[in-house]
Design a protein around this motif. Structure first.
Motif, PDB file in Angstrom:
ATOM      1  N   THR A 189       0.852  -1.182   0.000  1.00 52.71           N
ATOM      2  CA  THR A 189       0.000   0.000   0.000  1.00 52.71           C
ATOM      3  C   THR A 189       0.893   1.240   0.000  1.00 52.71           C
ATOM      4  N   PRO A 190       0.392   2.363  -0.491  1.00 49.60           N
ATOM      5  CA  PRO A 190       1.215   3.575  -0.544  1.00 49.60           C
ATOM      6  C   PRO A 190       1.668   4.019   0.848  1.00 49.60           C
ATOM      7  N   VAL A 191       2.845   4.605   0.919  1.00 46.09           N
ATOM      8  CA  VAL A 191       3.360   5.129   2.182  1.00 46.09           C
ATOM      9  C   VAL A 191       3.287   6.652   2.156  1.00 46.09           C
ATOM     10  N   ALA A 192       3.030   7.203   3.315  1.00 50.54           N
ATOM     11  CA  ALA A 192       3.019   8.669   3.443  1.00 50.54           C
ATOM     12  C   ALA A 192       4.465   9.164   3.444  1.00 50.54           C
ATOM     13  N   GLY A 193       4.676  10.293   2.883  1.00 52.25           N
ATOM     14  CA  GLY A 193       6.010  10.886   2.824  1.00 52.25           C
ATOM     15  C   GLY A 193       5.852  12.382   2.700  1.00 52.25           C
ATOM     16  N   TRP A 194       6.570  12.978   1.752  1.00 60.23           N
ATOM     17  CA  TRP A 194       6.445  14.419   1.532  1.00 60.23           C
ATOM     18  C   TRP A 194       5.069  14.771   1.002  1.00 60.23           C
ATOM     19  N   ARG A 195       4.520  13.900   0.217  1.00 63.49           N
ATOM     20  CA  ARG A 195       3.190  14.140  -0.338  1.00 63.49           C
ATOM     21  C   ARG A 195       2.186  13.260   0.399  1.00 63.49           C
ATOM     22  N   PRO A 196       1.015  13.792   0.718  1.00 58.78           N
ATOM     23  CA  PRO A 196       0.020  12.966   1.408  1.00 58.78           C
ATOM     24  C   PRO A 196      -0.549  11.892   0.482  1.00 58.78           C
ATOM     25  N   VAL A 197      -0.971  10.807   1.093  1.00 63.48           N
ATOM     26  CA  VAL A 197      -1.611   9.731   0.337  1.00 63.48           C
ATOM     27  C   VAL A 197      -3.107  10.006   0.316  1.00 63.48           C
ATOM     28  N   PRO A 198      -3.700  10.187  -0.853  1.00 63.60           N
ATOM     29  CA  PRO A 198      -5.130  10.455  -0.905  1.00 63.60           C
ATOM     30  C   PRO A 198      -5.939   9.237  -0.451  1.00 63.60           C
ATOM     31  N   PRO A 199      -7.172   9.464  -0.035  1.00 62.73           N
ATOM     32  CA  PRO A 199      -8.001   8.337   0.402  1.00 62.73           C
ATOM     33  C   PRO A 199      -8.365   7.436  -0.781  1.00 62.73           C
ATOM     34  N   PRO A 200      -8.743   6.170  -0.481  1.00 62.04           N
ATOM     35  CA  PRO A 200      -9.183   5.275  -1.569  1.00 62.04           C
ATOM     36  C   PRO A 200     -10.409   5.840  -2.248  1.00 62.04           C
ATOM     37  N   PRO A 201     -10.762   5.438  -3.452  1.00 57.60           N
ATOM     38  CA  PRO A 201     -10.119   4.371  -4.201  1.00 57.60           C
ATOM     39  C   PRO A 201      -8.846   4.851  -4.879  1.00 57.60           C
ATOM     40  N   ARG A 202      -7.958   3.935  -5.104  1.00 56.87           N
ATOM     41  CA  ARG A 202      -6.707   4.250  -5.798  1.00 56.87           C
ATOM     42  C   ARG A 202      -6.439   3.173  -6.843  1.00 56.87           C
ATOM     43  N   GLY A 203      -5.527   3.457  -7.725  1.00 57.66           N
ATOM     44  CA  GLY A 203      -5.200   2.511  -8.783  1.00 57.66           C
ATOM     45  C   GLY A 203      -4.406   1.323  -8.256  1.00 57.66           C
ATOM     46  N   VAL A 204      -4.345   0.294  -9.065  1.00 60.83           N
ATOM     47  CA  VAL A 204      -3.596  -0.917  -8.713  1.00 60.83           C
ATOM     48  C   VAL A 204      -2.673  -1.270  -9.874  1.00 60.83           C
ATOM     49  N   LEU A 205      -1.418  -1.526  -9.547  1.00 60.51           N
ATOM     50  CA  LEU A 205      -0.463  -2.041 -10.521  1.00 60.51           C
ATOM     51  C   LEU A 205      -0.268  -3.521 -10.216  1.00 60.51           C
ATOM     52  N   TYR A 206      -0.610  -4.397 -11.169  1.00 63.39           N
ATOM     53  CA  TYR A 206      -0.449  -5.835 -10.987  1.00 63.39           C
ATOM     54  C   TYR A 206       0.890  -6.261 -11.585  1.00 63.39           C
ATOM     55  N   HIS A 229       5.704   8.908  -7.180  1.00 57.71           N
ATOM     56  CA  HIS A 229       4.707   9.709  -6.469  1.00 57.71           C
ATOM     57  C   HIS A 229       5.379  10.693  -5.506  1.00 57.71           C
ATOM     58  N   GLN A 230       6.235  10.195  -4.623  1.00 57.95           N
ATOM     59  CA  GLN A 230       6.792  11.016  -3.559  1.00 57.95           C
ATOM     60  C   GLN A 230       7.761  12.095  -4.051  1.00 57.95           C
ATOM     61  N   LEU A 231       8.683  11.729  -4.911  1.00 56.90           N
ATOM     62  CA  LEU A 231       9.703  12.690  -5.323  1.00 56.90           C
ATOM     63  C   LEU A 231       9.274  13.580  -6.480  1.00 56.90           C
ATOM     64  N   TYR A 232       8.563  12.996  -7.427  1.00 61.01           N
ATOM     65  CA  TYR A 232       8.303  13.726  -8.656  1.00 61.01           C
ATOM     66  C   TYR A 232       6.844  14.088  -8.892  1.00 61.01           C
TER      67      TYR A 232
END
Length: 119
Positions: free
Chosen positions: A30-47, A66-69
């Motif tokens: 699952t996404p980790v919080a860092g410099w940018r906040p993690v938006p609430p679900p729903p979110r995309g999935v990479l299989y 996501h976090q850096l760029y």
């Protein structure tokens, strides 16, 4: 010898497929919080297939993008792999897939719903 490296916010599930009569591992990050906040679900999935080999790379790549760029919304990463410690095995990669049936489609849909409900 050092043990395996653990990725933050990553879980591993052991599964058995009656249809293919084989054991698999399902890896979920699952996404980790860092410099940018993690938006609430729903979110995309990479299989990711062959997760023994590619899962860590896919997780870190999507998190950095996501976090850096800010190039990518933070997806969940779900990897499937054969139940083996070997990153890439000729024996497992040459294993044929069973024929797809309506029962297999139902099982796939049920598995997807289970993953999304747990997370």
């Amino acid at each position: 010898m050092p043990g395996p490296v653990a990725l933050p916010q990553t879980d591993v599930y052991d599964l058995h497929s009656r249809h293919a009569d084989a054991d698999y591992r399902l890896w979920v990050a699952t996404p980790v919080a860092g410099w940018r906040p993690v938006p609430p679900p729903p979110r995309g999935v990479l299989y990711v297939l062959d997760a023994n080999l590619f899962f860590g790379t896919a997780v870190e790549m999507t998190r950095l993008m996501h976090q850096l760029y800010g190039e990518l919304p933070p997806p969940m990463v779900v990897g499937t792999a054969y139940d083996t410690a070997v990153p890439l095995s000729v024996q497992t990669s040459a294993k044929p897939n069973p024929p797809r049936t309506d029962r297999a489609r139902t099982s796939s849909s049920r598995l997807r719903r289970t993953i999304l409900q747990r997370l």
